[in-house]
Write an enzyme that holds these catalytic residues in place. Sequence first.
Site, PDB file in Angstrom:
ATOM      1  CD  GLU A  47      28.772 -21.150 -33.873  1.00 20.39           C
ATOM      2  OE1 GLU A  47      29.813 -21.543 -33.329  1.00 20.39           O
ATOM      3  OE2 GLU A  47      28.438 -21.471 -35.038  1.00 20.39           O
ATOM      4  CB  CYS A  48      25.574 -15.934 -36.757  1.00 23.03           C
ATOM      5  SG  CYS A  48      25.562 -14.602 -37.984  1.00 23.03           S
TER       6      CYS A  48
END
Length: 479
Positions: free
Chosen positions: A355-356
């Site tokens: 994530e990210c």
Amino acid sequence: MVSVPAVVIAAPASGSGKTTLATGLIGALRRAGHRVAPFKVGPDYIDPGYHGLAAGRPGRNLDPVLVGADRVVPLYQHGSRDCDLAVVEGVMGLFDGRIDENHSGPVAEGSTAQVASLLGAPVILVVDARGHSQSLAALLHGFATFDSGIRLGGVILNRVGSERHDQVLRAACARVGLPVLGSLPRMAELEVPSRHLGLIPAVEHGVAATNAVAAMTDLIAAHVDLAAIAALSRTTVSGPAWDPIDELRAAGTSSATAPVWAGAEDAAAGVAPVLAMAGGPAFTFGYAEHRELLLAAGAEVAVFDPLHDDLPTGAAGLVLPGGFPEEHAAALAANTPLLRAVAQQAGAGLPIHAECAGLLYLTRALDGHSMAGVVDAEAEFGPRLTLGYRDAVALADSPLWRAGERVRGHEFHRTRLISGAAADPAWGWHGSQGERVREGALIHRVHASYLHTHPAGNPAATARFVAAAAAFAGARVPH
């Protein structure tokens, strides 16, 4: 379960000093002998790090948008277990929340007001006193009467300029019947360093963060009526606490997810799959409930620091959470053995949830520094902030999601992907102008995306990931 009493720290607007006040209040109450449970409204990962330093226990989030309003009270009960008082820091202004054209009520979804209402807890309004005089009474009257479901318990005046200024402001508060619970002078030295996404996380700020929390604690202890705040605290809710095992079992009751919990039970019955979870200064964004769910689903969680560690031995799955890899790109690039191992294992089918920051780590390069090269794209620090909740749809099956599943997530980044080849996107949603957005990448068993999700709102995804890791571990064991 009887609920622990709480106070909610809110403000008329962002920048009023909520984080300084809430963090210092947590520390001061703890110093006074209370066992304090710290919470933050909304998706923010950074403020809970400071709360945790002050409380000596993990800071947690209460976000009705990401986990559903029905989980707010159970998560509160879970996070406040073994405590005698809770401090909940709000987000933005008291009534600010998710903008929804179809929502006409006074309490916006995800707002501090919504969480205060769900908990039945009193609100303490922190007011930046700069520029205020007698007219403060009108502002307070508006906040006190805007929604009858919200109870203002008092006011804390922040950044007060002088003794005379304090007297005028106290008189304004008295006009609307709100007690002043504290008055803080202007103290510029308490400003905690920040950058493009807000405060520097406590993990990165190190000793300076500890010193800042101590200074906040000293300030609040000297200028706030702690006994009055403790007496004011209350909640009107009761009921069972959130339990990760119960959540996983409930997630496996439908036909769509029945195999999920069974797979996790199979993993737990045998050798628990080892899930490597990135931590350290570059990967600081995570929710405490994530690890709790992974453990409940039968996994062993091995936290490691990609700045200098190797991939944990026997890793059958890899979790790369959010953070600030752009601030540590050179150091991440220097750990070439780990980058090679991640690329090799991804090619071999290792389940990866990125994530990210995790997405950036998997690209070919970040701001010119070589990364793992799993995602065929380069990333760079961009010109503008991307921020907001998203109603996303999974576009294909992955180790976490099933095609067509709807998920609420949150974007929060200043980087962007450039010069990349087309890949199967992970998510789809509609932008603010109705345009179609395709985001993220699905490669082998890798799910990489800018979208942050809250595991407590999506327990089936966690169980699926553990089951995928167990299957990967089983497939490589010689028979």
